[in-house]
Scaffold this active site. Structure first.
Site, PDB file in Angstrom:
ATOM      1  N   LYS A  68       0.848  -1.205   0.000  1.00 33.27           N
ATOM      2  CA  LYS A  68       0.000   0.000   0.000  1.00 33.27           C
ATOM      3  C   LYS A  68       0.873   1.242   0.000  1.00 33.27           C
ATOM      4  O   LYS A  68       1.830   1.322   0.756  1.00 33.27           O
ATOM      5  CB  LYS A  68      -0.868   0.006   1.273  1.00 33.27           C
ATOM      6  CG  LYS A  68      -1.849   1.162   1.324  1.00 33.27           C
ATOM      7  CD  LYS A  68      -3.132   0.834   0.606  1.00 33.27           C
ATOM      8  CE  LYS A  68      -4.006   2.036   0.367  1.00 33.27           C
ATOM      9  NZ  LYS A  68      -3.607   2.861  -0.808  1.00 33.27           N
ATOM     10  N   LYS A  92       4.490   2.992   8.644  1.00 35.00           N
ATOM     11  CA  LYS A  92       3.217   3.667   8.907  1.00 35.00           C
ATOM     12  C   LYS A  92       2.079   2.664   9.090  1.00 35.00           C
ATOM     13  O   LYS A  92       1.338   2.706  10.071  1.00 35.00           O
ATOM     14  CB  LYS A  92       2.914   4.528   7.674  1.00 35.00           C
ATOM     15  CG  LYS A  92       2.469   5.909   7.928  1.00 35.00           C
ATOM     16  CD  LYS A  92       2.190   6.622   6.605  1.00 35.00           C
ATOM     17  CE  LYS A  92       3.392   7.368   6.098  1.00 35.00           C
ATOM     18  NZ  LYS A  92       3.068   8.286   4.973  1.00 35.00           N
ATOM     19  N   LYS A 104       5.469   2.331  -2.582  1.00 37.27           N
ATOM     20  CA  LYS A 104       5.347   3.700  -3.074  1.00 37.27           C
ATOM     21  C   LYS A 104       5.625   3.693  -4.563  1.00 37.27           C
ATOM     22  O   LYS A 104       6.309   2.799  -5.060  1.00 37.27           O
ATOM     23  CB  LYS A 104       6.372   4.604  -2.376  1.00 37.27           C
ATOM     24  CG  LYS A 104       6.010   6.063  -2.415  1.00 37.27           C
ATOM     25  CD  LYS A 104       4.942   6.391  -1.387  1.00 37.27           C
ATOM     26  CE  LYS A 104       4.594   7.844  -1.329  1.00 37.27           C
ATOM     27  NZ  LYS A 104       3.919   8.154  -0.062  1.00 37.27           N
ATOM     28  N   THR A 188      -5.424  12.893   6.059  1.00 40.21           N
ATOM     29  CA  THR A 188      -4.064  13.041   6.582  1.00 40.21           C
ATOM     30  C   THR A 188      -4.048  14.146   7.640  1.00 40.21           C
ATOM     31  O   THR A 188      -3.469  13.978   8.721  1.00 40.21           O
ATOM     32  CB  THR A 188      -3.094  13.385   5.427  1.00 40.21           C
ATOM     33  OG1 THR A 188      -3.225  12.370   4.431  1.00 40.21           O
ATOM     34  CG2 THR A 188      -1.657  13.459   5.894  1.00 40.21           C
ATOM     35  N   ASN A 219      -3.155  20.127  -0.402  1.00 40.90           N
ATOM     36  CA  ASN A 219      -4.268  19.412   0.223  1.00 40.90           C
ATOM     37  C   ASN A 219      -4.060  19.278   1.741  1.00 40.90           C
ATOM     38  O   ASN A 219      -4.912  19.671   2.542  1.00 40.90           O
ATOM     39  CB  ASN A 219      -4.401  18.034  -0.439  1.00 40.90           C
ATOM     40  CG  ASN A 219      -5.628  17.299   0.035  1.00 40.90           C
ATOM     41  OD1 ASN A 219      -6.732  17.822  -0.035  1.00 40.90           O
ATOM     42  ND2 ASN A 219      -5.431  16.101   0.556  1.00 40.90           N
ATOM     43  N   SER A 352      -7.503   5.473   3.620  1.00 37.52           N
ATOM     44  CA  SER A 352      -7.366   4.645   2.407  1.00 37.52           C
ATOM     45  C   SER A 352      -7.763   3.195   2.723  1.00 37.52           C
ATOM     46  O   SER A 352      -8.416   2.525   1.926  1.00 37.52           O
ATOM     47  CB  SER A 352      -5.921   4.643   1.909  1.00 37.52           C
ATOM     48  OG  SER A 352      -5.683   5.734   1.059  1.00 37.52           O
TER      49      SER A 352
HETATM   50  N1  GLU Z   1       0.579   9.144   0.054  1.00 32.44           N
HETATM   51  C1  GLU Z   1       0.000   9.008   1.355  1.00 32.44           C
HETATM   52  C2  GLU Z   1       1.067   8.699   2.371  1.00 32.44           C
HETATM   53  O1  GLU Z   1       2.232   9.008   2.177  1.00 32.44           O
HETATM   54  C3  GLU Z   1      -1.183   8.041   1.369  1.00 32.44           C
HETATM   55  C4  GLU Z   1      -0.856   6.632   1.008  1.00 32.44           C
HETATM   56  C5  GLU Z   1      -2.099   5.739   0.879  1.00 32.44           C
HETATM   57  O2  GLU Z   1      -3.194   6.198   1.163  1.00 32.44           O
HETATM   58  O3  GLU Z   1      -1.915   4.606   0.465  1.00 32.44           O
HETATM   59  O4  GLU Z   1       0.803   8.200   3.424  1.00 32.44           O
END
Ligand code: GLU
Length: 418
Positions: A68, A92, A104, A188, A219, A352
């Site tokens: 993810k 995370k 990523k 976030t 955002n 998410s």
């Molecule tokens: N890009 C966001 C982060 O760095 C969200 C990642 C996601 O929702 O998978 O956490």
């Protein structure tokens, strides 16, 4: 950028190594969580763009569940940066206790130099190129810097037409009409606010007058500003990529956000300099008087050249990796409470996860349900991190590493890698 992100990646590997050893995991287990499982790096042709575009997906670890993580469109995207962001995603997801792994992606483009058609073509090329490695049970992308619900929509559309069936849960951060979740747009920032309020309860001496400086008004930064301004915080400084504004009395961030959306102008263009509002540079913003500093833009903003001059007693890292390794040491000496990115900004991936669950159930939740569940998850992760820091005499970042490493390392060991 390569040098800094390389340093950051190596640093995170070392921090995981240290936490893993202290927790008693074997070298084999630790190696498994410090190295990516799978890297896709390709150069692709995109309709309407002359040069080929580099696209990436780093699938770091899927011991806890499908990979993810977001997709970034930025000229500085390279393999080291994507790896650094992917290892952070693993931490995370582990820290907030959701059943997902870390990944990523990115494309090395400057979206500011491309038109909407070209950006759509990059999004479609990314999804086509990656369609074999992503999937609702395999790897679920999402937005990151310079990507949004519209770009996720193009990617979903391209993926579904390539594989030939509907699969809304393959990607998150979608608009509501395509199966997005209520509350994902502000997730976030909302998650960060829940974490910040909990941390302020633990450190009442750091609360001060609740004056906040936020770097970045995209955002994440703009939602954080309005959410905090609607509580009892005063937003005294904000910035965008062109510059910053500061007012000791506080800024009307709701009005500014609205104006920026409708007029598409920079903050400096919005204001004429006057006694009440100072126009300053992004660098100057970070060292203005405030109690809470929120970096919500890019990595490597708080460095050894400005850490000493920072006034804030609490830093909430809504951006990924905004604090350099050297700066982190200086802040620790200054007794600044740094809320690490993999806790502070994990609200995004948490909602998410909720979106993915709703897509799989084909049943959609009310905003209140999303917010309540997000609150529970963020507060639980903050509590665990704080308790670990107290028990072991660690900073919140060091404690976060311990908690996150413990969960993912246990999963890896249970799978037989021990
Ligand atoms: N890009 C966001 C982060 O760095 C969200 C990642 C996601 O929702 O998978 O956490």
């Amino acid at each position: 950028m390569t040098h800094n992100t390389e340093t950051m990646f190596t640093h995170i590997q070392k921090a995981i190594q240290k936490a893993g050893e202290e927790l008693g995991y074997s070298e084999k287990t630790i190696t498994n969580i410090t190295h990516p499982y799978n890297i896709v790096e390709k150069s692709v042709q995109v309709d309407g763009i002359d040069n080929s575009v580099d696209v990436y997906r780093v699938q770091f670890n899927n011991a806890l569940g499908p990979y993810k993580g977001g997709i970034r469109f930025h000229p500085d995207v390279d393999l080291d940066e994507v790896k650094t962001l992917a290892i952070t995603m693993m931490l995370k997801c582990s820290l907030v206790d959701i059943p997902l792994g870390g990944a990523k992606g990115g494309a090395t483009i400057n979206p500011k130099e491309l038109n909407d058609k070209q950006i759509e073509a990059v999004a479609r090329a990314w999804a086509r190129t990656m369609h074999e490695v992503i999937g609702v049970d395999q790897d679920i992308p999402a937005p990151d810097v310079n990507t949004n619900g519209q770009i996720m929509s193009y990617m979903l559309d391209e993926y579904e037409s390539t594989v030939g069936h509907s699969e809304p849960g393959v990607i998150t951060g979608k608009p509501l009409e395509l199966g997005g979740s209520k509350g994902r747009d502000k997730a976030t920032s909302q998650g960060g606010v829940y974490v910040l309020e909990k941390v302020l309860e633990y450190f009442p001496e750091k609360v001060g007058t609740k004056k906040v400086v936020i770097q970045g008004f995209g955002n994440v930064g703009s939602f954080a500003a309005t959410l905090l301004a609607n509580k009892d915080f005063t937003i005294v400084g904000i910035s965008d990529s062109k510059g910053a504004i500061y007012s000791e009395k506080g800024l009307d961030v709701e009005m500014i956000a609205e104006k920026k959306r409708s007029e598409r102008v920079s903050l400096h263009e919005l204001f004429t300099s006057n006694d009440a509002i100072k126009k300053i540079s992004n660098e100057e913003l970070l060292i203005q008087p405030c109690d809470i500093l929120i970096p919500a833009a890019l990595e490597n903003q708080i460095t050894e050249s400005n850490a000493d001059a920072i006034h804030a007693s609490v830093i909430l890292e809504l951006a990924n990796n905004p604090t350099s390794v050297a700066a982190d040491i200086i802040l620790k000496e200054k007794d600044v409470v740094v809320i690490p990115d993999f806790l502070a900004n994990a609200g995004g991936v948490t909602v998410s996860y909720f979106e993915w669950v709703q897509n799989r159930q084909q049943y959609y939740w009310k905003l209140k349900d999303v917010d309540d569940k997000l609150f529970d998850i963020m507060v639980a992760a903050t509590e665990k991190t704080y308790k670990m820091s107290q028990k072991e005499g660690l900073t919140l970042r060091e404690a976060g590493f311990r908690v996150a490493v413990d969960r993912v390392a246990k999963a890896v060991a249970l799978r037989g890698i021990k």
